[in-house]
Design a protein around this motif. Sequence first.
Motif, PDB file in Angstrom:
ATOM      1  N   LYS A  24      49.899  42.220  64.437  1.00  0.00           N
ATOM      2  CA  LYS A  24      50.021  41.269  65.544  1.00  0.00           C
ATOM      3  C   LYS A  24      48.970  41.461  66.643  1.00  0.00           C
ATOM      4  N   LEU A  25      47.913  42.189  66.332  1.00  0.00           N
ATOM      5  CA  LEU A  25      46.796  42.361  67.267  1.00  0.00           C
ATOM      6  C   LEU A  25      45.590  41.616  66.720  1.00  0.00           C
ATOM      7  N   HIS A  26      44.853  40.942  67.602  1.00  0.00           N
ATOM      8  CA  HIS A  26      43.636  40.228  67.211  1.00  0.00           C
ATOM      9  C   HIS A  26      42.447  41.152  67.444  1.00  0.00           C
ATOM     10  N   CYS A  27      41.521  41.117  66.491  1.00  0.00           N
ATOM     11  CA  CYS A  27      40.402  42.054  66.541  1.00  0.00           C
ATOM     12  C   CYS A  27      39.132  41.385  66.023  1.00  0.00           C
ATOM     13  N   CYS A  28      38.013  41.587  66.721  1.00  0.00           N
ATOM     14  CA  CYS A  28      36.734  41.058  66.232  1.00  0.00           C
ATOM     15  C   CYS A  28      36.254  41.906  65.050  1.00  0.00           C
ATOM     16  N   ILE A  29      35.308  41.387  64.318  1.00  0.00           N
ATOM     17  CA  ILE A  29      34.814  42.061  63.110  1.00  0.00           C
ATOM     18  C   ILE A  29      34.213  43.425  63.446  1.00  0.00           C
ATOM     19  N   LYS A  30      33.433  43.496  64.511  1.00  0.00           N
ATOM     20  CA  LYS A  30      32.789  44.751  64.898  1.00  0.00           C
ATOM     21  C   LYS A  30      33.831  45.822  65.229  1.00  0.00           C
ATOM     22  N   CYS A  31      34.853  45.458  65.958  1.00  0.00           N
ATOM     23  CA  CYS A  31      35.896  46.428  66.317  1.00  0.00           C
ATOM     24  C   CYS A  31      36.763  46.792  65.121  1.00  0.00           C
ATOM     25  N   TYR A  32      36.939  45.853  64.193  1.00  0.00           N
ATOM     26  CA  TYR A  32      37.689  46.164  62.982  1.00  0.00           C
ATOM     27  C   TYR A  32      37.010  47.320  62.243  1.00  0.00           C
ATOM     28  N   ASP A  33      35.686  47.188  62.040  1.00  0.00           N
ATOM     29  CA  ASP A  33      34.948  48.236  61.334  1.00  0.00           C
ATOM     30  C   ASP A  33      35.001  49.560  62.094  1.00  0.00           C
ATOM     31  N   LYS A  34      34.996  49.494  63.398  1.00  0.00           N
ATOM     32  CA  LYS A  34      34.959  50.708  64.222  1.00  0.00           C
ATOM     33  C   LYS A  34      36.324  51.383  64.367  1.00  0.00           C
ATOM     34  N   PHE A  35      37.389  50.602  64.502  1.00  0.00           N
ATOM     35  CA  PHE A  35      38.688  51.182  64.835  1.00  0.00           C
ATOM     36  C   PHE A  35      39.763  51.096  63.746  1.00  0.00           C
ATOM     37  N   ILE A  36      39.668  50.127  62.859  1.00  0.00           N
ATOM     38  CA  ILE A  36      40.765  49.879  61.925  1.00  0.00           C
ATOM     39  C   ILE A  36      40.402  50.167  60.466  1.00  0.00           C
ATOM     40  N   ALA A  37      39.194  49.852  60.079  1.00  0.00           N
ATOM     41  CA  ALA A  37      38.805  49.947  58.662  1.00  0.00           C
ATOM     42  C   ALA A  37      38.989  51.363  58.124  1.00  0.00           C
ATOM     43  N   ASN A  38      39.384  51.446  56.858  1.00  0.00           N
ATOM     44  CA  ASN A  38      39.467  52.744  56.198  1.00  0.00           C
ATOM     45  C   ASN A  38      38.063  53.257  55.916  1.00  0.00           C
ATOM     46  N   THR A  39      37.933  54.562  55.791  1.00  0.00           N
ATOM     47  CA  THR A  39      36.647  55.193  55.529  1.00  0.00           C
ATOM     48  C   THR A  39      36.532  55.526  54.052  1.00  0.00           C
ATOM     49  N   CYS A  40      35.398  55.198  53.470  1.00  0.00           N
ATOM     50  CA  CYS A  40      35.147  55.466  52.056  1.00  0.00           C
ATOM     51  C   CYS A  40      35.080  56.972  51.820  1.00  0.00           C
ATOM     52  N   PHE A  41      35.794  57.439  50.802  1.00  0.00           N
ATOM     53  CA  PHE A  41      35.853  58.858  50.472  1.00  0.00           C
ATOM     54  C   PHE A  41      34.493  59.397  50.030  1.00  0.00           C
ATOM     55  N   VAL A  42      33.650  58.552  49.447  1.00  0.00           N
ATOM     56  CA  VAL A  42      32.356  59.003  48.935  1.00  0.00           C
ATOM     57  C   VAL A  42      31.252  58.932  49.994  1.00  0.00           C
ATOM     58  N   CYS A  43      31.021  57.756  50.551  1.00  0.00           N
ATOM     59  CA  CYS A  43      29.883  57.579  51.467  1.00  0.00           C
ATOM     60  C   CYS A  43      30.252  57.799  52.939  1.00  0.00           C
ATOM     61  N   ARG A  44      31.550  57.891  53.227  1.00  0.00           N
ATOM     62  CA  ARG A  44      32.064  58.135  54.590  1.00  0.00           C
ATOM     63  C   ARG A  44      31.768  57.010  55.579  1.00  0.00           C
ATOM     64  N   LYS A  45      31.464  55.810  55.057  1.00  0.00           N
ATOM     65  CA  LYS A  45      31.239  54.646  55.908  1.00  0.00           C
ATOM     66  C   LYS A  45      32.499  53.790  55.919  1.00  0.00           C
ATOM     67  N   PRO A  46      32.712  53.001  56.987  1.00  0.00           N
ATOM     68  CA  PRO A  46      33.895  52.139  57.005  1.00  0.00           C
ATOM     69  C   PRO A  46      33.828  51.074  55.914  1.00  0.00           C
ATOM     70  N   ILE A  47      34.987  50.723  55.402  1.00  0.00           N
ATOM     71  CA  ILE A  47      35.078  49.667  54.399  1.00  0.00           C
ATOM     72  C   ILE A  47      35.353  48.381  55.155  1.00  0.00           C
ATOM     73  N   SER A  48      34.340  47.570  55.305  1.00  0.00           N
ATOM     74  CA  SER A  48      34.378  46.365  56.119  1.00  0.00           C
ATOM     75  C   SER A  48      35.412  45.365  55.613  1.00  0.00           C
ATOM     76  N   PHE A  49      35.767  44.440  56.475  1.00  0.00           N
ATOM     77  CA  PHE A  49      36.776  43.431  56.151  1.00  0.00           C
ATOM     78  C   PHE A  49      36.400  42.597  54.932  1.00  0.00           C
ATOM     79  N   ASP A  50      35.108  42.416  54.677  1.00  0.00           N
ATOM     80  CA  ASP A  50      34.679  41.560  53.572  1.00  0.00           C
ATOM     81  C   ASP A  50      34.296  42.345  52.318  1.00  0.00           C
TER      82      ASP A  50
END
Length: 124
Positions: A24-50
């Motif tokens: 129930k929270l609205h979030c821009c794409i940039k903040c999603y990647d920074k605060f919500i997205a899970n982190t890839c176990f291999v490359c340690r980068k966020p897994i973007s919404f797309d």
Amino acid sequence: MNERLDCHYCKESLHGSKYIEKDKLHCCIKCYDKFIANTCFVCRKPISFDSKELHHSDRYWHESCFRCFHCSRSLANDSFCIKNERITCTNCLPRTDSSTCHSCRRPIKPGHSHILYSLHNLTD
């Protein structure tokens, strides 16, 4: 009157732009990647919404990062095993997790029989 629609994290307006609603929270794409997205176990980068996200046992991967540790084959749509923190395809598993023939040094694959021989010294 229109209700104001802002990103929960950066407070930027979301009108006219893509955004994600999570819990129930609205979030821009940039903040999603920074605060919500899970982190890839291999490359340690966020897994973007797309991106396609794969997950198993509380770990997450990008589709492109989910590969066999030994042969680097993509396992996104294939069987796999995880041993010692390493993802292994079913083709490589026998090479890494099986007994080895003492004669030819090749792995003994699951489902194949192997016989233990003992050498005896014969005397006349």
